[in-house]
Design a protein around this motif. Structure first.
Motif, PDB file in Angstrom:
ATOM      1  N   VAL A   1      93.574  43.562  20.664  1.00 51.97           N
ATOM      2  CA  VAL A   1      92.310  43.421  21.866  1.00 51.97           C
ATOM      3  C   VAL A   1      92.266  42.395  22.504  1.00 51.97           C
ATOM      4  CG1 VAL A   1      90.927  45.326  20.799  1.00 51.97           C
ATOM      5  CG2 VAL A   1      90.433  43.110  20.180  1.00 51.97           C
ATOM      6  N   GLY A   2      93.347  41.502  22.425  1.00 52.66           N
ATOM      7  CA  GLY A   2      93.577  40.244  23.057  1.00 52.66           C
ATOM      8  C   GLY A   2      92.852  39.148  22.630  1.00 52.66           C
TER       9      GLY A   2
ATOM     10  N   GLU B   1      85.468  30.194  16.660  1.00 48.37           N
ATOM     11  CA  GLU B   1      85.567  29.718  18.109  1.00 48.37           C
ATOM     12  C   GLU B   1      86.176  30.560  18.851  1.00 48.37           C
ATOM     13  OE1 GLU B   1      86.878  25.466  18.327  1.00 48.37           O
ATOM     14  OE2 GLU B   1      85.354  25.018  16.806  1.00 48.37           O
ATOM     15  N   LEU B   2      87.091  31.178  18.532  1.00 48.73           N
ATOM     16  CA  LEU B   2      87.846  32.241  19.425  1.00 48.73           C
ATOM     17  C   LEU B   2      86.798  33.562  19.557  1.00 48.73           C
ATOM     18  CD1 LEU B   2      91.331  32.492  17.890  1.00 48.73           C
ATOM     19  CD2 LEU B   2      90.732  32.476  20.248  1.00 48.73           C
ATOM     20  N   ALA B   3      86.351  33.855  18.607  1.00 53.99           N
ATOM     21  CA  ALA B   3      85.194  34.805  18.642  1.00 53.99           C
ATOM     22  C   ALA B   3      84.202  34.782  19.685  1.00 53.99           C
ATOM     23  CB  ALA B   3      84.962  35.402  17.307  1.00 53.99           C
ATOM     24  N   ALA B   4      83.679  33.431  19.391  1.00 53.24           N
ATOM     25  CA  ALA B   4      82.501  33.016  20.149  1.00 53.24           C
ATOM     26  C   ALA B   4      82.763  32.823  21.496  1.00 53.24           C
ATOM     27  CB  ALA B   4      82.217  31.726  19.745  1.00 53.24           C
ATOM     28  N   SER B   5      84.086  32.429  21.979  1.00 46.82           N
ATOM     29  CA  SER B   5      84.503  32.496  23.297  1.00 46.82           C
ATOM     30  C   SER B   5      84.772  33.946  23.908  1.00 46.82           C
ATOM     31  CB  SER B   5      85.657  31.504  23.394  1.00 46.82           C
ATOM     32  OG  SER B   5      86.899  32.016  22.812  1.00 46.82           O
ATOM     33  N   ALA B   6      85.164  34.620  23.058  1.00 45.76           N
ATOM     34  CA  ALA B   6      85.349  36.101  23.650  1.00 45.76           C
ATOM     35  C   ALA B   6      84.232  37.165  23.663  1.00 45.76           C
ATOM     36  CB  ALA B   6      86.635  36.515  22.772  1.00 45.76           C
TER      37      ALA B   6
ATOM     38  N   LEU C   1      82.086  44.773  17.425  1.00 44.55           N
ATOM     39  CA  LEU C   1      83.323  45.151  17.403  1.00 44.55           C
ATOM     40  C   LEU C   1      84.047  44.535  15.924  1.00 44.55           C
ATOM     41  CD1 LEU C   1      86.039  46.060  18.368  1.00 44.55           C
ATOM     42  CD2 LEU C   1      86.306  44.110  19.627  1.00 44.55           C
ATOM     43  N   VAL C   2      84.504  45.300  14.883  1.00 45.38           N
ATOM     44  CA  VAL C   2      85.057  44.924  13.749  1.00 45.38           C
ATOM     45  C   VAL C   2      86.371  45.041  13.741  1.00 45.38           C
ATOM     46  CG1 VAL C   2      84.812  44.803  11.265  1.00 45.38           C
ATOM     47  CG2 VAL C   2      82.758  45.511  12.678  1.00 45.38           C
ATOM     48  N   VAL C   3      87.332  43.878  13.497  1.00 43.76           N
ATOM     49  CA  VAL C   3      88.684  43.964  13.707  1.00 43.76           C
ATOM     50  C   VAL C   3      89.157  43.080  12.689  1.00 43.76           C
ATOM     51  CG1 VAL C   3      88.847  44.872  15.919  1.00 43.76           C
ATOM     52  CG2 VAL C   3      88.786  42.220  15.423  1.00 43.76           C
ATOM     53  N   ASN C   4      90.331  43.366  12.139  1.00 40.98           N
ATOM     54  CA  ASN C   4      91.068  42.465  11.176  1.00 40.98           C
ATOM     55  C   ASN C   4      92.054  41.773  12.309  1.00 40.98           C
ATOM     56  OD1 ASN C   4      93.538  43.847  11.944  1.00 40.98           O
ATOM     57  ND2 ASN C   4      93.490  44.692   9.752  1.00 40.98           N
ATOM     58  N   GLU C   5      92.605  40.844  11.765  1.00 43.06           N
ATOM     59  CA  GLU C   5      93.588  39.728  12.483  1.00 43.06           C
ATOM     60  C   GLU C   5      94.624  40.527  13.405  1.00 43.06           C
ATOM     61  OE1 GLU C   5      95.020  36.785   9.649  1.00 43.06           O
ATOM     62  OE2 GLU C   5      96.220  35.635  11.130  1.00 43.06           O
ATOM     63  N   HIS C   6      95.111  41.593  12.863  1.00 43.83           N
ATOM     64  CA  HIS C   6      96.102  42.198  13.741  1.00 43.83           C
ATOM     65  C   HIS C   6      95.533  42.896  14.947  1.00 43.83           C
ATOM     66  CE1 HIS C   6      98.862  41.292  10.542  1.00 43.83           C
ATOM     67  NE2 HIS C   6      98.100  41.808   9.654  1.00 43.83           N
ATOM     68  N   GLU C   7      94.429  43.586  14.421  1.00 45.45           N
ATOM     69  CA  GLU C   7      93.601  44.288  15.735  1.00 45.45           C
ATOM     70  C   GLU C   7      93.031  43.503  16.441  1.00 45.45           C
ATOM     71  OE1 GLU C   7      92.875  47.236  11.710  1.00 45.45           O
ATOM     72  OE2 GLU C   7      91.258  45.872  12.425  1.00 45.45           O
ATOM     73  N   ALA C   8      92.683  42.328  16.179  1.00 41.49           N
ATOM     74  CA  ALA C   8      91.845  41.189  17.068  1.00 41.49           C
ATOM     75  C   ALA C   8      93.089  40.727  17.887  1.00 41.49           C
ATOM     76  CB  ALA C   8      91.589  40.061  16.147  1.00 41.49           C
TER      77      ALA C   8
END
Ligand code: ADP
Length: 305
Positions: free
Chosen positions: A189-190, A205-210, A179-186
């Motif tokens: 999606v929560g 770390e946020l990406a790894a935990s999600a 899933l590719v998102v920029n900061e706003h799109e991230a």
């Protein structure tokens, strides 16, 4: 092969001193017509860095459609899966840029709306034979979901650039790799709701935990900072080189196209991330959207790959 199922628009941009008031006619001091739409931009970006690309899109039988086909052909892209709709205009974005830097944009979806789930099914053979299928949030939600299902049925890697954020179902998100998102799109999606101004490492770390509950893998682009990625195999940061940015239009599309191209070659996500960050940083250094994408050798050497 990368199969892009996506939007195709023609952008018409007028440059004005100040926006006209209702009922007023003014003269512009510049005008430009260029290929736009995330699907066509990302298809060109993947092609320019060396992927074999098929763009599944819909245009009208109008002059804008002729322009779009001519532009794709100028880049050497195959146009066999770009269908023409007799009763709809080619998708257009009418953009006005004022000297203040503000803009107004009117998007007409037009023929893009004919890219229905049934239309995607008609191209299921193309999807099944791809190494990577890439789509974006500009398509109807039902079509995005159907493309994901077709890719899943065929065991094909599904890359989803959720730009703009679209309310796709959780199963579609979970299948995205990445899933590719920029900061706003991230945030939409929560991911990273309270991470304003966070560092690359904090985003990693946020990406790894999600990642396990959200998608098979996640990539977040962070503008001039670079991008991060996470999958079941690990998580990575890739800092963007410090460059003189002259036009950031289409940087995200250049990034995503390059990422999909490298993944289609069987490269691991961390290398694809570095490659895509280099492609994005090169794209901001020249004007235009599809005309700002750098060729493969330049991206490889900039990425140190
Ligand atoms: P979007 O345009 O979709 O919002 P970003 O702004 O996150 O996407 O940019 C996408 C990618 O383009 C970044 O990850 C980076 O590789 C590159 N990029 C964008 N802006 C810059 C910049 N000012 N300097 C260097 N690279 C940039």
């Amino acid at each position: 092969r990368v199969v892009v199922v996506g939007s195709l628009n023609v952008d018409s941009t007028s440059y004005v001193e100040a926006f006209p008031a209702p009922g007023q006619t003014i003269l512009s001091h510049g005008f430009r017509v260029a290929l736009g739409g995330k699907g066509s931009n990302q298809a060109v970006a993947a092609h320019v860095v060396g992927a074999s690309v098929e763009l599944v899109a819909r245009i009208g039988t109008d002059a804008a459609g002729d322009f779009a086909l001519a532009t794709l052909e100028r880049f050497g892209l195959s146009t066999g899966a770009v269908g023409r709709e007799a009763d709809a205009p080619t998708g257009v974005a009418q953009i006005t840029v004022a000297d203040s830097g503000e803009n107004t944009i009117i998007v007409t979806g037009g023929a893009n709306l004919a890219l229905t789930p049934a239309a995607a099914e008609a191209d299921s053979g193309r999807i099944a034979s791809a190494a990577v299928v890439l789509t974006q949030g500009e398509l109807p939600v039902a079509t995005i979901q159907r493309v994901a299902e077709l890719a899943a049925d065929a065991g094909v890697r599904f890359v989803l650039n959720l730009a703009p954020p679209a309310p796709v179902d959780a199963a579609t998100l979970r299948f995205a790799d990445p899933l590719v998102v920029n900061e706003h799109e991230a945030r939409a999606v929560g991911l990273g709701t309270d991470a304003a101004g966070a560092s690359l490492d904090a985003w990693r770390e946020l990406a790894a935990s999600a990642v396990a509950r959200t998608a098979r893998s996640i990539v977040v682009t962070l503008g001039s900072a670079g991008a991060v990625a996470a999958s079941a195999d690990g998580s990575w940061t890739a800092a963007a080189p410090r460059v003189d940015a002259v036009d950031t239009t289409g940087a995200g599309d250049g990034f995503t196209g390059a990422l999909a191209a490298f993944l289609a070659e069987g490269r691991p996500l961390d290398e694809a991330l570095r490659f895509a960050v280099a492609a994005g940083a090169l794209a901001v250094q020249s004007r235009g959207t599809v005309d700002s994408y750098a060729p493969r050798h330049a991206v490889l050497s900039s990425a140190g790959l």
